[in-house]
Design a protein around this motif. Structure first.
Motif, mmCIF file in Angstrom:
data_model
loop_
_atom_site.group_PDB
_atom_site.id
_atom_site.type_symbol
_atom_site.label_atom_id
_atom_site.label_comp_id
_atom_site.label_asym_id
_atom_site.label_seq_id
_atom_site.Cartn_x
_atom_site.Cartn_y
_atom_site.Cartn_z
ATOM 1 N N LEU A 159 0.826 -1.211 0.000
ATOM 2 C CA LEU A 159 0.000 0.000 0.000
ATOM 3 C C LEU A 159 0.862 1.264 0.000
ATOM 4 O O LEU A 159 0.535 2.245 -0.664
ATOM 5 C CB LEU A 159 -0.924 -0.013 1.215
ATOM 6 N N ALA A 160 1.982 1.233 0.737
ATOM 7 C CA ALA A 160 2.826 2.426 0.837
ATOM 8 C C ALA A 160 3.682 2.643 -0.400
ATOM 9 O O ALA A 160 3.832 3.769 -0.873
ATOM 10 C CB ALA A 160 3.721 2.326 2.077
ATOM 11 N N HIS A 161 4.255 1.565 -0.921
ATOM 12 C CA HIS A 161 5.237 1.702 -2.002
ATOM 13 C C HIS A 161 4.666 1.478 -3.398
ATOM 14 O O HIS A 161 5.362 1.727 -4.388
ATOM 15 C CB HIS A 161 6.393 0.727 -1.780
ATOM 16 N N ASN A 162 3.412 0.978 -3.483
ATOM 17 C CA ASN A 162 2.846 0.684 -4.798
ATOM 18 C C ASN A 162 1.533 1.404 -5.086
ATOM 19 O O ASN A 162 1.258 1.742 -6.224
ATOM 20 C CB ASN A 162 2.614 -0.828 -4.951
ATOM 21 N N VAL A 163 0.704 1.599 -4.066
ATOM 22 C CA VAL A 163 -0.658 2.087 -4.299
ATOM 23 C C VAL A 163 -0.782 3.598 -4.126
ATOM 24 O O VAL A 163 -1.411 4.271 -4.950
ATOM 25 C CB VAL A 163 -1.654 1.359 -3.366
ATOM 26 N N PHE A 164 -0.177 4.160 -3.080
ATOM 27 C CA PHE A 164 -0.389 5.571 -2.760
ATOM 28 C C PHE A 164 0.815 6.433 -3.113
ATOM 29 O O PHE A 164 1.952 5.971 -3.111
ATOM 30 C CB PHE A 164 -0.717 5.737 -1.272
ATOM 31 N N GLU A 165 0.522 7.691 -3.406
ATOM 32 C CA GLU A 165 1.571 8.660 -3.713
ATOM 33 C C GLU A 165 2.396 8.968 -2.464
ATOM 34 O O GLU A 165 1.848 9.046 -1.362
ATOM 35 C CB GLU A 165 0.951 9.977 -4.206
ATOM 36 N N PRO A 166 3.710 9.153 -2.620
ATOM 37 C CA PRO A 166 4.524 9.571 -1.472
ATOM 38 C C PRO A 166 4.065 10.928 -0.938
ATOM 39 O O PRO A 166 3.484 11.728 -1.654
ATOM 40 C CB PRO A 166 5.940 9.674 -2.067
ATOM 41 N N ARG A 167 4.323 11.141 0.348
ATOM 42 C CA ARG A 167 4.067 12.419 1.010
ATOM 43 C C ARG A 167 2.591 12.730 1.193
ATOM 44 O O ARG A 167 2.218 13.864 1.440
ATOM 45 C CB ARG A 167 4.760 13.575 0.291
ATOM 46 N N THR A 168 1.730 11.716 1.047
ATOM 47 C CA THR A 168 0.310 11.907 1.324
ATOM 48 C C THR A 168 -0.008 11.277 2.680
ATOM 49 O O THR A 168 0.782 10.497 3.218
ATOM 50 C CB THR A 168 -0.568 11.254 0.244
ATOM 51 N N GLY A 169 -1.169 11.605 3.230
ATOM 52 C CA GLY A 169 -1.547 11.042 4.520
ATOM 53 C C GLY A 169 -1.669 9.532 4.482
ATOM 54 O O GLY A 169 -1.237 8.832 5.398
ATOM 55 N N SER A 170 -2.262 8.993 3.410
ATOM 56 C CA SER A 170 -2.420 7.545 3.284
ATOM 57 C C SER A 170 -1.067 6.860 3.199
ATOM 58 O O SER A 170 -0.833 5.819 3.825
ATOM 59 C CB SER A 170 -3.251 7.217 2.039
ATOM 60 N N TRP A 171 -0.170 7.434 2.408
ATOM 61 C CA TRP A 171 1.184 6.869 2.277
ATOM 62 C C TRP A 171 1.888 6.846 3.625
ATOM 63 O O TRP A 171 2.495 5.851 3.995
ATOM 64 C CB TRP A 171 1.987 7.703 1.280
ATOM 65 N N GLU A 172 1.788 7.949 4.378
ATOM 66 C CA GLU A 172 2.527 8.012 5.640
ATOM 67 C C GLU A 172 1.972 7.039 6.667
ATOM 68 O O GLU A 172 2.714 6.459 7.454
ATOM 69 C CB GLU A 172 2.492 9.427 6.196
ATOM 70 N N LEU A 173 0.654 6.819 6.654
ATOM 71 C CA LEU A 173 0.054 5.849 7.568
ATOM 72 C C LEU A 173 0.596 4.452 7.305
ATOM 73 O O LEU A 173 1.059 3.768 8.222
ATOM 74 C CB LEU A 173 -1.468 5.865 7.415
ATOM 75 N N PHE A 174 0.557 4.027 6.034
ATOM 76 C CA PHE A 174 0.986 2.668 5.724
ATOM 77 C C PHE A 174 2.508 2.529 5.768
ATOM 78 O O PHE A 174 3.027 1.448 6.062
ATOM 79 C CB PHE A 174 0.433 2.247 4.359
#
Length: 209
Positions: A159-174
């Motif tokens: 989820l962090a490295h493939n699905v969401f953009e870096p530096r977003t809230g979702s990315w930082e959570l995962f």
């Protein structure tokens, strides 16, 4: 590094008073079609913000262009993050279409790691571990925890490295969950291995006497 390269802290979202699921996980954070905004140097600043800030300040004050030597501009411009177009796959995050996946070469490794851990859990459930000085249950608990958290790490990594953009809230959570699961899995793997190693040495010493 520049402030806009730093991720939003989880504490900031938690302190907003909104439910975590609503304030941190958003379909607006899904990966876009271009990785040009996240070259190698940018990602290094994202993953090691304080370290890079210190290094760039100290070396900059000393007039040493180490960062420019390690990350030359020609390399940064030619090495954008790879994105895989999955529009035709029909993937959905809620009601939003997942159009691109980041770093697709990571996905086979994530699947393999999760599969191996799941296989180990099944094998441990079917076979009683050898007796140890600390007891079977405790030994099994450490190995089981290592496998469970490794699976959690693999899922959060996807989820962090493939699905969401870096530096977003979702990315930082995962990304945070990924790091936590990595640490917990590593600690339990170390303790479980140490227990087996010490038990083996104890058995060997007893048999020699």
């Amino acid at each position: 590094g520049p402030p806009d390269l730093l991720p939003m802290p989880v504490a900031e979202a938690l302190g907003s008073g909104k439910p975590v699921a609503l304030s941190l996980i958003s379909p607006d954070d899904l990966a876009l079609d271009s990785g040009d905004a996240y070259p190698t140097l940018g990602l290094v600043r994202v993953f090691f913000p304080d370290g890079m800030r210190l290094v760039e300040k100290v070396l900059g004050d000393a007039g040493i262009p180490l960062v420019d030597m390690l990350f030359p501009q020609w390399a940064i411009s030619q090495c954008p993050e790879h994105r895989l177009d999955v529009t035709s796959a029909g993937l959905q995050w809620g009601a939003t279409e997942v159009s691109h996946l980041r770093n697709p070469l990571l996905i086979p490794h994530q699947l393999l790691g999760a599969s191996i851990s799941l296989g180990c859990l099944v094998a441990m459930a079917q076979r009683v571990p050898p007796p140890t000085k600390w007891g079977r249950r405790r030994t099994l608990a450490h190995w089981g925890a290592a496998c469970v958290f490794y699976i959690g790490m693999s899922v959060a990594s996807f989820l962090a490295h493939n699905v969401f953009e870096p530096r977003t809230g979702s990315w930082e959570l995962f990304w945070t969950i990924d790091a936590m699961c990595t640490g917990i899995a590593s600690i339990n793997l170390f303790i479980g291995g140490l227990v087996i190693l010490l038990s083996g040495q104890q058995t060997k010493g007893t048999s020699e006497r």
